[in-house]
Structure formats: C-alpha cells, structure tokens
Design an enzyme around this catalytic site. Structure first.
Site, PDB file in Angstrom:
ATOM      1  N   ASN A   1      18.718  28.330 -47.318  1.00  0.00           N
ATOM      2  CA  ASN A   1      17.641  27.402 -47.673  1.00  0.00           C
ATOM      3  C   ASN A   1      18.223  26.025 -47.971  1.00  0.00           C
ATOM      4  O   ASN A   1      19.442  25.864 -48.055  1.00  0.00           O
ATOM      5  CB  ASN A   1      16.902  27.895 -48.925  1.00  0.00           C
ATOM      6  CG  ASN A   1      15.872  28.980 -48.614  1.00  0.00           C
ATOM      7  OD1 ASN A   1      15.492  29.180 -47.464  1.00  0.00           O
ATOM      8  ND2 ASN A   1      15.422  29.665 -49.645  1.00  0.00           N
TER       9      ASN A   1
ATOM     10  N   HIS B   1       8.200  31.767 -43.978  1.00  0.00           N
ATOM     11  CA  HIS B   1       8.908  30.859 -43.059  1.00  0.00           C
ATOM     12  C   HIS B   1       8.250  30.825 -41.678  1.00  0.00           C
ATOM     13  O   HIS B   1       8.932  30.710 -40.656  1.00  0.00           O
ATOM     14  CB  HIS B   1      10.389  31.257 -42.923  1.00  0.00           C
ATOM     15  CG  HIS B   1      11.180  31.121 -44.187  1.00  0.00           C
ATOM     16  ND1 HIS B   1      11.917  29.999 -44.499  1.00  0.00           N
ATOM     17  CD2 HIS B   1      11.347  31.959 -45.229  1.00  0.00           C
ATOM     18  CE1 HIS B   1      12.505  30.169 -45.665  1.00  0.00           C
ATOM     19  NE2 HIS B   1      12.165  31.348 -46.132  1.00  0.00           N
TER      20      HIS B   1
HETATM   21 FE1  HDE Z   1      14.004  35.410 -46.541  1.00  0.00          FE
HETATM   22  N1  HDE Z   1      12.825  36.443 -45.266  1.00  0.00           N
HETATM   23  N2  HDE Z   1      13.769  36.867 -47.923  1.00  0.00           N
HETATM   24  N3  HDE Z   1      15.036  34.321 -47.918  1.00  0.00           N
HETATM   25  N4  HDE Z   1      14.216  33.937 -45.234  1.00  0.00           N
HETATM   26  C1  HDE Z   1      12.462  36.031 -44.040  1.00  0.00           C
HETATM   27  O1  HDE Z   1      12.501  37.336 -42.091  1.00  0.00           O
HETATM   28  C2  HDE Z   1      13.321  38.095 -47.665  1.00  0.00           C
HETATM   29  C3  HDE Z   1      15.341  34.698 -49.190  1.00  0.00           C
HETATM   30  C4  HDE Z   1      14.999  32.848 -45.355  1.00  0.00           C
HETATM   31  O2  HDE Z   1      13.971  30.818 -39.436  1.00  0.00           O
HETATM   32  C5  HDE Z   1      11.758  37.105 -43.256  1.00  0.00           C
HETATM   33  O3  HDE Z   1      12.475  36.761 -39.918  1.00  0.00           O
HETATM   34  C6  HDE Z   1      13.457  38.920 -48.834  1.00  0.00           C
HETATM   35  C7  HDE Z   1      16.360  33.873 -49.754  1.00  0.00           C
HETATM   36  C8  HDE Z   1      14.877  32.014 -44.181  1.00  0.00           C
HETATM   37  O4  HDE Z   1      13.448  32.825 -38.763  1.00  0.00           O
HETATM   38  C9  HDE Z   1      11.820  38.311 -44.192  1.00  0.00           C
HETATM   39  C10 HDE Z   1      13.975  38.110 -49.797  1.00  0.00           C
HETATM   40  C11 HDE Z   1      16.649  32.964 -48.767  1.00  0.00           C
HETATM   41  C12 HDE Z   1      13.986  32.679 -43.344  1.00  0.00           C
HETATM   42  C13 HDE Z   1      12.499  37.742 -45.410  1.00  0.00           C
HETATM   43  C14 HDE Z   1      14.190  36.828 -49.215  1.00  0.00           C
HETATM   44  C15 HDE Z   1      15.813  33.260 -47.641  1.00  0.00           C
HETATM   45  C16 HDE Z   1      13.601  33.879 -44.037  1.00  0.00           C
HETATM   46  C17 HDE Z   1      10.409  36.727 -42.754  1.00  0.00           C
HETATM   47  C18 HDE Z   1      14.254  38.446 -51.245  1.00  0.00           C
HETATM   48  C19 HDE Z   1      17.664  31.809 -48.830  1.00  0.00           C
HETATM   49  C20 HDE Z   1      13.477  32.216 -42.006  1.00  0.00           C
HETATM   50  C21 HDE Z   1      10.583  36.456 -41.274  1.00  0.00           C
HETATM   51  C22 HDE Z   1      15.303  39.317 -51.438  1.00  0.00           C
HETATM   52  C23 HDE Z   1      19.009  32.234 -48.990  1.00  0.00           C
HETATM   53  C24 HDE Z   1      14.394  32.618 -40.891  1.00  0.00           C
HETATM   54  C25 HDE Z   1      11.926  36.848 -40.979  1.00  0.00           C
HETATM   55  C26 HDE Z   1      13.903  32.040 -39.587  1.00  0.00           C
HETATM   56  C27 HDE Z   1      12.733  34.829 -43.500  1.00  0.00           C
HETATM   57  C28 HDE Z   1      12.769  38.505 -46.468  1.00  0.00           C
HETATM   58  C29 HDE Z   1      14.697  35.732 -49.952  1.00  0.00           C
HETATM   59  C30 HDE Z   1      15.858  32.475 -46.440  1.00  0.00           C
HETATM   60  C31 HDE Z   1      10.516  39.000 -44.510  1.00  0.00           C
HETATM   61  C32 HDE Z   1      13.063  40.364 -48.958  1.00  0.00           C
HETATM   62  C33 HDE Z   1      17.010  33.989 -51.130  1.00  0.00           C
HETATM   63  C34 HDE Z   1      15.568  30.699 -43.905  1.00  0.00           C
HETATM   64  O5  HDE Z   1      12.614  39.332 -43.649  1.00  0.00           O
END
Ligand code: HDE
Length: 724
Positions: free
Chosen positions: A174, A101
């Site tokens: 999302n 992201h």
């Molecule tokens: Fe994320 N995800 N994600 N994700 N995600 C990040 O956090 C992660 C997942 C989502 O505008 C990271 O700040 C893991 C689902 C958004 O700043 C990180 C798993 C959904 C954003 C991270 C998921 C999301 C992130 C990277 C699997 C929808 C951007 C930078 C378990 C429900 C937020 C950060 C923004 C960002 C980890 C899966 C949505 C690495 C481990 C499912 C919208 O922490």
C-alpha cells in the site's frame, strides 16, 4: 516547441500512428487475434491491411449490422449463430470486481538492481547489479467500486509483480506503511464497515459515514492508521508521487538459510505530493479518471515514473530490543532507527495494451514469493496468504488463472498440474504423476533440493490460542509520533479531515468515542477536532497500555518535508485568450519544458487562441473542461479584450478563485486585472501570485513553482484555520 504541444497532437493521433511509438520489439509483436494455430503462428496485420471480421470460430462475416430474420419485418431466427455468439459473449463480459481494491490502474516496467544483496539473500533478483527484471504494477483505491472516482480519500494499493528468473514474486503493498488491524480475522469487518452501508447501498468510495467510524472507534488498534488516512497521504496528486510499502516484516534468506528481517519501501523519484481536500472533491467531478489519465499520459510522453527500492534490514537482536513488535502491522520502524538502504529502481515504461486483459486480470497473491525471501508470523500476512489465492479463483473463475499471459511466469516452469476450466497449457509427456520411472523427457520434471524454495527453519512450539499478544497492545504511541512529525499545515489538514469525516457521522456518541481516542494521541488535536465538531471533550478511552509520550519525530513521515525539489513531472494550466502576448506564452512553454514538466493550454474555445503574433495556439481544454484543480500551478495570459471577457465568465473566475483557495502558485500575466477585480482577489494578491509582465519573467516563475503550494496563504482562505 514545448513538450505539451507535441503531446496534445499525440493523444489525438489515430491508434495506428501511436503504435509506432512503442518500442520496436513490441510494435512488431503486435498481432491480431494471437495466438492462432498450434504452432502459435499469428496473423500479422500489415500497415494498410484491413482484416476480415470473423466469428470467434473464424468464419468470415458478411453482415454485422443486421440479425437474420424471417422476412423483411419478421422474427429473428435461432439459427443466426453469428448473432447468438456475439450476444452470448457480450452477456458474459463482466467478471466479479475485486472485493477490495476494485478500482485500479496498471502499467508495465522493470526493476533494476543497483546494489547486490548476495551476502544477505539468495533471491535471484537481488544478485547481479544492472540486471533488469520485468515488472507489472497495479495501483488502486481500496473501498470504491470499479467505476468510482480516483480522488476518494482512501489508502492506495501499490501491488508489484516481479517476473524473476526463479518465479513470480508479488509484493502486494500500500502507499501507507501500517494497516488498520492486527489480525486477518477482522478484515471482513473492516471492509464491511468501510464499504457502502448494507441497507442503503451508499455512500460509495467514502469513509465519511457512521459504520466506518463506529467500527474504527471500537478498534483502538486502528488509531495509528487513522492518523495516516486523515493525512494528505490518502489524496495523492498522482500515483507517481506516492511512496509504496510492503507493510509487513518479511525475511531474506541466504544460501545457508540464515535470516535477516526486511521491510520494503518504494520511494518516488519525483518526491511526494498530495492535493487539497476541497480540490480532491472537485477533481472527482472534473476528471474522475485523474490518476489513471496521469499515469497513462506520463508513460505516453516518455516521462517514465520511477521509484527506488529501499530496504530496512535488521536482525533478531534489534527486533527483541525494539519498543514494538515487528510482527505487528500497525507499527512502523522509523527510518531514523533503521536507515533505508537503496538497492534498486522500478521504472514504469509501458502502458497496457488492453485494460481488461492486463490490469483487470492480473492476479496478485502475497504467497507468491521466491527462494531467498520468506514470510514472518505477522498474523495479518498469514491471513493474506490464504485470502489472495482464494479470491483469484472466485474472480477469475478457474484455477488456471496463471495461464493468462499477465500472470504467467517468464522463467521456465514445469509441474504436473492439469485440466480444469480454460486449461491452455497441459503438461506434455507420458507421465502426469511423480515419482515415475519414465526418465528424461516424457517422465516430466523433478524436484531440486539445492535450487528449490526452502522455508526458514523457524522453531515453533506452543499452545493453540486465540489471543492478541501483549506486545501488540500499545495503540497510541506511534499515532502520536506520526502526528508530531508533521509540519503545522499537515497537522491542520489532519484536524480538518477528522472534522469533515466525523461531521458526516449522524450519531454523536460515535463522534465522541473518536474524540476519546484522540486525547491519547495529542491533546491539541483532540481540542481542535472537538471544537470543529462543537463537541465537549469526553473522558479519554481506556488504554490497554500506557502510551509512550515522547517518541522522537521522524521527518520521513511528512509529505511536505519530503516534497519535490523542482516542478519536474508536474503540470501547469495556462489560460490564454485571443491576442495574448505570444512571446510570453512561448517563454512559459519553454521554461516548463526545460523543467521537465508539462503544460495544458486552456482557452475559451477548444480550437485554441490566436496570439499576438497572429498564430493559432491549439488548446487542450475549453475553459469549462479545464478547471484549475487539474493543474499543479496556473498562469493566465490575456489580451485587454480577452481579459474583459474572462472577467464575466464563471468558469474563468472559478479557475482563478479555486487556484487561490487551493494555495497554488498563480502566474498573473497581462490582461488579468479585470478578473482579479471581479473575483474580489485584487486586494489579496500575495507572494504566491507572481507577476508575468513579459517573457523575461517566465523562467523565474517556473523556478518559483518548486515548493508546489504557497501554504502561507491557507490560514487566510480557510474558516477551519480560524477555529484552531
Ligand atoms: Fe489485501 N486483498 N488484504 N491488503 N490487497 C486484496 O485480493 C486481504 C491488506 C492489497 O491490485 C484481495 O486480488 C486480507 C494489506 C492490495 O490486484 C483480497 C487482508 C495490504 C490489493 C485481499 C488484506 C493489502 C489487495 C481482493 C487482511 C497492504 C490489490 C482482490 C489480512 C500491505 C491487488 C485481490 C491488486 C487485494 C485480502 C490486507 C494490499 C480479498 C484478508 C495489509 C494492493 O484477497
């Protein structure tokens, strides 16, 4: 005068006059270099004042053009503290981009409650109808780097920070309600596979490559998500036309700790809309910032984007009887089964003042929840709750990232956390520990068993196991349900997208493995894709559980069925030449304005066109810079001579042929015959090409734009359609 013209002037106005359009309270609080001094007093720059340039230490600077040298042509001196400070700071301007992201764009706004949920949750934000809570939203793509293009085929992040009176609540969602994987353990693998391949460092912001489809085809749980990402949901027209989803099942808790399950939905007021794939590819070249610019422009124009917050509420009994596990993030609960209850609205009414300070430094964390809301045991959510805090420390470099204004709560807060890098706000008083006997004031804060956050008292017992529950094992049924819920044109797009992506995969065995899954989803789709790839159908993949073949279609899953009712919020590209019919042009501008939409004037010269009444109409785009892919619909109004000129101009021809190929409605005004003839489209004019012979036709033309695309044309302009 039409909105568009005012807007064009606005966007070119110097920064100071734009500032005046901000809400009064903000314009007043704008300060230079705030805060300064202990009392937080700021140095306000009055209208007309010019501030003296200083170093970061506040020393006035006499010369910012030249470094300090020994002699006129001599070496630069180490003692030049101004030069060193300036370069030192510049050298450290970058922070690590988000690991996923990375490319995103944010805006401020508010959430307003329209229906009280006081009987279901004690969450303060859901108590009082009409009350507004400050919000910050960041939209993003997932796979691309910070500098990648906006129209990549990708899931969009929809992260909402709500600054409630009882702490920050981050709903990090999302634009797709399901996810690729069921267990957070697989997230690094998924992301590695989607990102550029490690040996070569490409492709950027694309899933159309071997590693992605290799991983996906070996991960059957991703098949439902595959249907969504191959649909037009991953090429949205703009953030304003997307849904948002909390994805996981959460809990709402009432005063007595009783739990109701909940799934969160954001529904865009303007309806859903996406672009065509061939269009997306071209938008990325014409305007890689298409989505950012769109959000910025809408807010600047006062067309504030808005979403309804909808909840699906259900109890244990429903959860137990549902065919799928509510803890499995690869599944939805169809709206037809658990209807959505609308409880509020989210409005984005303020752009950021500074991209880095706000959009880049905002730190969303799934574990930021508030009393009255709680997690479930969804293994994806549990993993995320670890990941986000960890990643913010890496990215922002200090455990004090919540001291940054964008991350700080708006409600009172008090704790004993102190020191660390960039501590801007250490606790005051004598005690920095608890319990203490220092009493009110200097003794610091105390816990509050009544108001404080309490977790749902969920009984937990069992062996420690590394397993995937049996209830997560059906990977194809809902994938099929999604596919059969689409209109034929949307089904065609899914097939086209799969053929496109898999045609970029070099290894035939990976393509074939994907086909082996598609057979379980829909036989027709598998055949279409096989045919498009020139590949025979393989044996079906081994299914861990026999799919349920007859889940009923759900209209809510289709973009076309949930499309807009009018042209509101969209943009018409109006190509004009010198001598064009002024009355018709003005009537079009008026009609678009009345519909709540926007116009961009495209002309052979950026200075504009002198219309038939002798007046100059300013242009927003020179024709080469304003291809029709940037607009939802187009119209062309030319003079006889202007029309002849357009007919020999390649960008003007592309303007028309692309609009035609992308199934757009096209307003054909006077002077367009030569262009039609030279592009070979004269014989193809269909019901989506609407004649504009004079000003009387303008209103009907704009009314006809409501369905946005003339999809009936697609089978005639697309080779893929012949093959299905
Ligand atoms: Fe994320 N995800 N994600 N994700 N995600 C990040 O956090 C992660 C997942 C989502 O505008 C990271 O700040 C893991 C689902 C958004 O700043 C990180 C798993 C959904 C954003 C991270 C998921 C999301 C992130 C990277 C699997 C929808 C951007 C930078 C378990 C429900 C937020 C950060 C923004 C960002 C980890 C899966 C949505 C690495 C481990 C499912 C919208 O922490």
């Amino acid at each position: 005068m039409a909105k568009s013209l005012t807007r064009a002037a606005d966007s070119r106005a110097p920064a100071k006059s734009r500032q005046k359009q901000l809400p009064a309270s903000r314009a007043e609080s704008r300060a230079f270099g705030e805060p300064q001094g202990e009392g937080g007093e700021t140095h306000q720059i009055a209208e007309g004042d010019v501030a003296t340039l200083t170093t970061a230490q506040g020393v006035p600077v006499a010369d910012d053009q030249n470094s300090l040298k020994q002699g006129e042509r001599g070496p630069t001196l180490m003692e030049d503290f101004h030069f060193r400070e300036k370069i030192f700071h510049f050298d450290h301007e970058r922070i690590p981009e988000r690991v996923v992201h990375a490319r995103g764009f944010g805006a401020h706004g508010y959430f307003e409650l329209t229906e009280s949920l006081a009987d279901i949750t004690r969450a303060d934000i859901f108590q009082r109808v009409g009350e507004r809570t400050e919000a910050f939203v960041r939209f993003s793509t997932v796979a691309g780097s910070k500098g990648s293009a906006d129209l990549a085929r990708d899931v969009r992040g929809f992260a909402v920070k709500l600054y409630t009176k009882e702490g920050n609540w981050d709903l990090v969602g999302n634009n797709i309600p399901v996810f690729f994987i069921q267990d957070a353990m697989k997230f690094p693998d998924l992301v590695h596979a989607a990102k550029p391949e490690p040996d070569r460092g490409f492709p950027q912001a694309q899933t159309a490559h071997d590693n992605f489809w290799d991983f996906i085809s070996l991960t059957p749980e991703s098949m439902h998500m595959v249907m969504w990402i191959m649909s037009d949901r991953t090429i949205p027209r703009s953030f304003r036309f997307m849904e948002g989803f909390g994805v996981h099942t959460f809990r709402l808790l009432d005063e007595d700790g009783r739990s109701t399950f909940v799934k969160f939905h954001w529904k865009p007021k303007l309806g859903l809309q996406s672009v065509a794939w061939n269009e997306a590819v071209k938008i990325n070249g014409a305007d890689p910032d298409f989505h950012r610019r769109d959000l910025w422009a809408a807010i600047e124009a006062g067309d504030f984007p808005e979403w309804e917050l909808g909840l699906q509420l259900f109890d244990e009994e429903f959860a137990d009887s549902f065919e799928f596990d509510v803890l499995d993030s690869t599944k939805i609960i169809p709206e037809e089964l658990v209807p959505i209850r609308t409880v509020g609205r989210l409005v984005l009414d303020r752009r950021v003042d500074n991209f880095f300070a706000e959009t880049e430094q905002v730190a969303f964390c799934t574990q930021n929840i508030v009393p009255g809301i709680d997690f479930t045991n969804d293994p994806l959510l549990q993993g995320r709750n670890f990941s986000y805090l960890d990643t913010q420390l890496k990215r922002l470099g200090s455990p004090n990232f919540m001291h940054l204004p964008i991350n700080a709560p708006r409600c009172p807060f008090a704790h004993f956390q102190q020191d660390g890098h960039m501590a801007m706000r250490n606790p005051v008083g004598r005690a920095n520990y608890e319990p203490n006997s220092w009493g009110a004031g200097i003794g610091g804060p105390r816990e509050d068993p009544a108001r404080g956050f309490k977790s749902f008292a969920e009984p937990a017992d069992g062996e420690k196991l590394r397993i995937r529950p049996e209830s997560f094992a059906d990977h194809y049924s809902q994938a099929r349900q999604f596919y059969v819920s689409q209109t034929p044109i949307e089904q065609k797009h899914i097939g086209d997208a799969l053929v496109f992506e898999l045609s970029k995969v070099e290894r035939a065995d990976i393509r074939s493995r994907m086909l082996s899954h598609l057979i379980h989803i829909d036989d027709g789709l598998a055949r279409t894709v096989g045919n498009g790839l020139g590949l025979a159908l393989p044996e079906p993949a081994k299914a861990t559980r026999q799919p349920i073949g007859d889940l009923p279609p759900s209209d809510a899953l289709s973009i076309v069925k949930r499309g807009p009712q009018s042209f509101a919020g969209r943009k018409l590209g109006l190509l004009v030449t010198d001598g064009a019919d002024a009355a018709l042009v003005q009537a079009l501008l008026n009609a678009v304005d009345e519909a709540g939409a926007m116009v961009e004037i495209v002309a052979p010269k950026i200075g504009g066109a002198t219309l038939s009444d002798g007046k100059i109409l300013g242009a927003h785009q020179k024709i080469d810079g304003g291809p029709s892919v940037l607009y939802d619909a187009v119209a062309i109004v030319a003079s006889e001579e202007g029309g002849q000129m357009l007919a020999m101009d390649a960008p003007a021809k592309d303007f028309l042929t692309d609009a035609f190929a992308h199934c757009k409605f096209i307003g054909l005004g006077p002077g367009t015959e030569p262009l039609l003839a030279r592009t070979g489209l004269a014989a193809d004019v269909d019901d989506g090409c609407i004649s504009l012979s004079g000003k009387a036709d303008a209103k009907a033309f704009v009314a006809a734009l409501a369905p946005l695309r003339f999809w009936a044309r697609e089978p005639l302009v697309d080779l893929d359609a012949l093959e299905t």
